[in-house]
Design a protein around this motif. Structure first.
Motif, PDB file in Angstrom:
ATOM      1  N   ARG A  65      55.452  56.348  37.731  1.00 10.65           N
ATOM      2  CA  ARG A  65      56.149  56.681  38.979  1.00 10.65           C
ATOM      3  C   ARG A  65      55.268  56.367  40.182  1.00 10.65           C
ATOM      4  N   GLU A  66      53.995  56.707  40.100  1.00  6.16           N
ATOM      5  CA  GLU A  66      53.070  56.419  41.201  1.00  6.16           C
ATOM      6  C   GLU A  66      52.937  54.914  41.431  1.00  6.16           C
ATOM      7  N   LEU A  67      52.833  54.151  40.352  1.00  6.43           N
ATOM      8  CA  LEU A  67      52.738  52.699  40.501  1.00  6.43           C
ATOM      9  C   LEU A  67      54.006  52.125  41.114  1.00  6.43           C
ATOM     10  N   ARG A  68      55.165  52.644  40.712  1.00 12.75           N
ATOM     11  CA  ARG A  68      56.432  52.179  41.284  1.00 12.75           C
ATOM     12  C   ARG A  68      56.515  52.531  42.763  1.00 12.75           C
ATOM     13  N   LEU A  95      56.275  46.563  49.092  1.00 13.47           N
ATOM     14  CA  LEU A  95      57.425  45.724  49.421  1.00 13.47           C
ATOM     15  C   LEU A  95      57.968  46.051  50.802  1.00 13.47           C
ATOM     16  N   LEU A  96      57.958  47.323  51.159  1.00 16.16           N
ATOM     17  CA  LEU A  96      58.411  47.707  52.496  1.00 16.16           C
ATOM     18  C   LEU A  96      57.519  47.072  53.559  1.00 16.16           C
ATOM     19  N   LEU A  97      56.214  47.059  53.321  1.00 17.09           N
ATOM     20  CA  LEU A  97      55.310  46.413  54.271  1.00 17.09           C
ATOM     21  C   LEU A  97      55.574  44.914  54.341  1.00 17.09           C
ATOM     22  N   LEU A  98      55.855  44.293  53.200  1.00 17.44           N
ATOM     23  CA  LEU A  98      56.114  42.852  53.197  1.00 17.44           C
ATOM     24  C   LEU A  98      57.382  42.497  53.958  1.00 17.44           C
ATOM     25  N   TYR A  99      58.442  43.271  53.736  1.00 18.86           N
ATOM     26  CA  TYR A  99      59.738  42.927  54.298  1.00 18.86           C
ATOM     27  C   TYR A  99      60.098  43.730  55.538  1.00 18.86           C
ATOM     28  N   SER A 100      59.182  44.509  56.049  1.00 21.95           N
ATOM     29  CA  SER A 100      59.496  45.356  57.194  1.00 21.95           C
ATOM     30  C   SER A 100      59.879  44.546  58.429  1.00 21.95           C
ATOM     31  N   ASP A 101      59.261  43.413  58.628  1.00 12.35           N
ATOM     32  CA  ASP A 101      59.580  42.606  59.796  1.00 12.35           C
ATOM     33  C   ASP A 101      61.020  42.099  59.728  1.00 12.35           C
ATOM     34  N   LEU A 102      61.475  41.765  58.534  1.00  5.49           N
ATOM     35  CA  LEU A 102      62.858  41.316  58.379  1.00  5.49           C
ATOM     36  C   LEU A 102      63.842  42.461  58.563  1.00  5.49           C
ATOM     37  N   LEU A 103      63.386  43.685  58.318  1.00  6.04           N
ATOM     38  CA  LEU A 103      64.233  44.864  58.499  1.00  6.04           C
ATOM     39  C   LEU A 103      64.229  45.362  59.936  1.00  6.04           C
ATOM     40  N   HIS A 152      55.705  34.935  45.835  1.00  2.00           N
ATOM     41  CA  HIS A 152      55.313  35.661  44.624  1.00  2.00           C
ATOM     42  C   HIS A 152      56.082  36.966  44.464  1.00  2.00           C
ATOM     43  N   ILE A 153      56.614  37.488  45.540  1.00  2.00           N
ATOM     44  CA  ILE A 153      57.247  38.809  45.516  1.00  2.00           C
ATOM     45  C   ILE A 153      58.769  38.736  45.445  1.00  2.00           C
ATOM     46  N   VAL A 154      59.365  37.582  45.689  1.00  2.00           N
ATOM     47  CA  VAL A 154      60.824  37.485  45.739  1.00  2.00           C
ATOM     48  C   VAL A 154      61.466  37.976  44.442  1.00  2.00           C
ATOM     49  N   GLU A 155      60.858  37.685  43.297  1.00  2.00           N
ATOM     50  CA  GLU A 155      61.414  38.124  42.026  1.00  2.00           C
ATOM     51  C   GLU A 155      61.447  39.651  41.927  1.00  2.00           C
ATOM     52  N   LYS A 156      60.418  40.302  42.431  1.00  2.00           N
ATOM     53  CA  LYS A 156      60.366  41.765  42.374  1.00  2.00           C
ATOM     54  C   LYS A 156      61.294  42.407  43.400  1.00  2.00           C
ATOM     55  N   ASP A 183      64.629  43.624  41.857  1.00  2.00           N
ATOM     56  CA  ASP A 183      64.504  44.913  41.159  1.00  2.00           C
ATOM     57  C   ASP A 183      64.390  46.063  42.152  1.00  2.00           C
ATOM     58  N   TRP A 184      63.674  45.819  43.245  1.00  2.00           N
ATOM     59  CA  TRP A 184      63.473  46.878  44.233  1.00  2.00           C
ATOM     60  C   TRP A 184      64.782  47.288  44.890  1.00  2.00           C
ATOM     61  N   HIS A 185      65.560  46.312  45.363  1.00  2.00           N
ATOM     62  CA  HIS A 185      66.778  46.705  46.085  1.00  2.00           C
ATOM     63  C   HIS A 185      67.807  47.309  45.140  1.00  2.00           C
TER      64      HIS A 185
END
Length: 87
Positions: A28-31, A38-46, A62-66, A69-71
């Motif tokens: 759970r902690e790792l997730r 991911l929020l830091l990566l995509y925050s600008d788009l949000l 490298h993160i697009v695949e993950k 799963d995140w959304h």
């Protein structure tokens, strides 16, 4: 030589016994850490200003695949971002 192998196996078993009750907590902690990343990566788009955007830009491929799963884990059936189409 055999003593080293058996001692190594004892240490592995000891580690497994100690970590067994905490595997769900660790997962759970790792997730949660990955979600924050991911929020830091995509925050600008949000629409959230991200001062580290320049440094995280090269990580997108490298993160697009993950991201898919995140959304889904966040309860969104489709990607909330127009720029990223994973579904």
């Amino acid at each position: 030589m055999k003593k080293k192998l058996s001692l190594r196996r004892i240490v592995e078993l000891y580690d497994e016994v100690l970590s067994l009750p905490h595997k769900q907590e660790v997962a759970r902690e790792l997730r949660d850490e990955e979600d924050l990343f991911l929020l830091l990566l995509y925050s600008d788009l949000l629409g959230i200003p991200n001062p580290a955007f320049y440094y995280t830009l090269e990580l997108y491929p490298h993160i697009v695949e993950k991201f898919h799963d995140w959304h889904l884990r966040m309860g969104m059936e489709k990607s909330p971002l127009d720029g990223i189409r994973c579904c």
